[in-house]
Scaffold this active site. Structure first.
Site, PDB file in Angstrom:
ATOM      1  CG  ASP A  50      -1.646   5.563   2.832  1.00  0.00           C
ATOM      2  OD1 ASP A  50      -1.796   5.554   1.596  1.00  0.00           O
ATOM      3  OD2 ASP A  50      -2.566   5.874   3.607  1.00  0.00           O
ATOM      4  CG  ASP A  51      -0.182   8.894   0.542  1.00  0.00           C
ATOM      5  OD1 ASP A  51      -0.009   8.971  -0.684  1.00  0.00           O
ATOM      6  OD2 ASP A  51      -1.229   8.455   1.061  1.00  0.00           O
ATOM      7  CG  HIS A  84      -1.984   1.003   1.234  1.00  0.00           C
ATOM      8  ND1 HIS A  84      -3.219   0.788   1.800  1.00  0.00           N
ATOM      9  CD2 HIS A  84      -2.035   2.263   0.739  1.00  0.00           C
ATOM     10  CE1 HIS A  84      -3.972   1.867   1.654  1.00  0.00           C
ATOM     11  NE2 HIS A  84      -3.254   2.786   1.013  1.00  0.00           N
ATOM     12  CD  GLU A 102      -7.989   6.120   4.861  1.00  0.00           C
ATOM     13  OE1 GLU A 102      -7.008   6.785   5.234  1.00  0.00           O
ATOM     14  OE2 GLU A 102      -8.393   6.117   3.684  1.00  0.00           O
TER      15      GLU A 102
END
Length: 329
Positions: free
Chosen positions: A271-272, A10, A193
């Site tokens: 993720d980011d 992810h 989420e």
């Protein structure tokens, strides 16, 4: 934790755009960022929720213009990933965020693919590339994009669904997911989420996903948890993201280890990472500091990440052997 061999499932490549690279590319491409310095940009990373993050996320990616920019972005991430123990990564990218700015899809894929190919040779880091549809854009636009892939289709390994979740349920994208499955692509989707467990159920039953990205809201539905355990559906959990976007109050409150103990096929991801405070090795270390993550639990998470990845059978076997060697170090 950085030396533990593992995979990441992810990871949004646009979310690896560090402020220093953003300013360098802005200067190269003559793009004016609405921030006076790297430090001022970094100060913006105190997000109220997913929507406030996405506003900044889309604003900064305006500096990405040509294939060399996407290659530089991806190379920078892969170098960090290799240094933190990653052996395989399933990479997301958001084509609509670029084509809407006039950047051709081929330009984006050319740059990312060049870096992914180089990382295999330079770091032994294997990868797959997943095209994500923006769920807050019309579902018909996703179908149109998929149908327009043409000679880019063989360069894409799978599809995903991301961006603002609430109010944009998975079922809206049933048609494009059916087309992707028919084309032999892997299918995953963000669900659970910020929205509730019903989005996870839709992703499973309507989109027929192989993995659920995030998924932590499943914990409010015991029957869904039992199903996820029984069907061995992977969940790509992103603890630092959950804290930064205020899905969870603090890392000490995060349920990831409880999820692991309950038998869920949970994985840990960044993720980011440029926006959320760390890359995947950092996430493992932070879980050790905040939750007392043990070596045994870390190995279980690493093995889950390999099993749930889209790496080939032989590649998975090789990474598992490396994890075994790490255990016996």
């Amino acid at each position: 934790m950085h030396t533990l061999p593992k995979a990441e499932l992810h990871l949004h490549i646009e979310g690896t755009l560090e402020p220093e690279l953003a300013f360098a590319l802005a200067a190269k491409n003559r793009v004016e960022l609405p921030y006076g310095s790297v430090e001022e940009l970094r100060r913006q990373y105190d997000f109220e929720d997913l929507s406030s993050f996405l506003a900044l996320y889309y604003a900064t990616m305006a500096v990405l213009r040509d294939a060399s920019d996407f290659e530089a972005l991806t190379r920078a991430y892969l170098e960090r990933a290799a240094a933190q123990g990653l052996r395989h990564v399933d990479v997301f990218f958001d084509p609509q965020a670029h084509t809407a700015r006039g950047v051709p899809l081929g330009t984006v894929v050319d740059g990312i693919r060049a870096a992914l190919d180089a990382a295999r040779a330079e770091h032994g880091l294997t990868s797959t590339l997943l095209l994500c549809f923006l769920r807050d854009r019309p579902a018909a636009e996703a179908v149109e994009l998929f149908d327009s892939l043409g000679d880019q289709l063989p360069r894409i390994d799978g599809i995903g669904l991301d961006s603002a979740e609430v109010g944009h349920p998975p079922a809206l994208f049933e048609e494009v997911y059916a087309r992707a499955r028919a084309a032999g692509l892997h299918v995953v989707a963000h669900a659970g989420e910020e929205a509730g467990p019903e989005y996870v159920r839709e992703a499973l039953d309507v989109l027929r996903v192989e993995r659920v990205d995030h998924g932590i809201q499943c914990l409010s539905d015991p029957e869904l948890v039992d199903r996820l355990v029984a069907e061995r559906v992977p969940l790509t959990v992103c603890p630092l993201s959950n804290v930064r976007l205020r899905v969870v109050d603090t890392l000490a409150d995060h349920p990831v280890l409880d999820m692991l103990e309950r038998g869920l096929l949970v994985t840990v991801n960044s993720d980011d990472p440029a926006y959320f405070g760390g890359y995947v090795g950092d996430v493992f270390q932070d879980l050790r500091d905040a939750l007392g993550l043990t070596d045994e639990q870390a190995v279980a998470l690493a093995r889950n990440s390999v099993d749930a990845s889209f790496a080939g059978t032989e590649r998975k076997r090789a990474i598992h052997a490396e994890i075994t060697a790490w255990e016996g170090r």
